[in-house]
Design an enzyme around this catalytic site. Sequence first.
Site, short mmCIF file in Angstrom:
data_model
loop_
_atom_site.label_atom_id
_atom_site.label_comp_id
_atom_site.label_asym_id
_atom_site.label_seq_id
_atom_site.Cartn_x
_atom_site.Cartn_y
_atom_site.Cartn_z
CB CYS A 23 -0.95 0.01 1.19
SG CYS A 23 -2.23 -1.25 1.07
CG HIS A 73 -11.33 8.58 -13.31
ND1 HIS A 73 -12.63 8.18 -13.10
CD2 HIS A 73 -10.75 7.61 -14.06
CE1 HIS A 73 -12.84 7.03 -13.71
NE2 HIS A 73 -11.71 6.65 -14.29
CD GLU A 137 -8.45 0.85 0.67
OE1 GLU A 137 -8.20 2.02 1.01
OE2 GLU A 137 -7.84 -0.15 1.10
#
Length: 148
Positions: A23, A73, A137
């Site tokens: 991550c 985005h 997520e």
Amino acid sequence: MLTITKRLEFDAGHRIPQHKSQCRNLHGHRYALEITLEGEPIDDPESSDHGMLMDFTDVKALAKDHLVDLWDHAFLVHDGDTLIRNLLAQIPGHKTVVLNRVPTAENLVAIAFEILDPLYTERFGNHLKLRRLRLYETPTSWADCDRK
């Protein structure tokens, strides 16, 4: 009190700079945001929202205008992550959202709650309030932020 929930999805990139696993690398997710409102149905036969807590279209529009369209985005970056902030600044027109917290699911849902809460609270005199946000997520991992 009754509740309604509206789900919206968006794509965004992030990284957790100090994380011990992958991550810490630049990566992205297909996030899903569930907005749960609580209140009483509107009791006005003259209103197009009669019998509703709030029209789902309006729930969606507020979330899109104030959060989803801004984060969709985009790369969500912590203001302290200067390496990535400087890198992204080199890309003309890049959509970057700088946050005051590391963009973990937990922090993102808390930020989202702070942004959206005043938009839904007591809009129609029907005790309407944002009860919970749930941010997925991944399909199997999410964070919740509930009204205290």
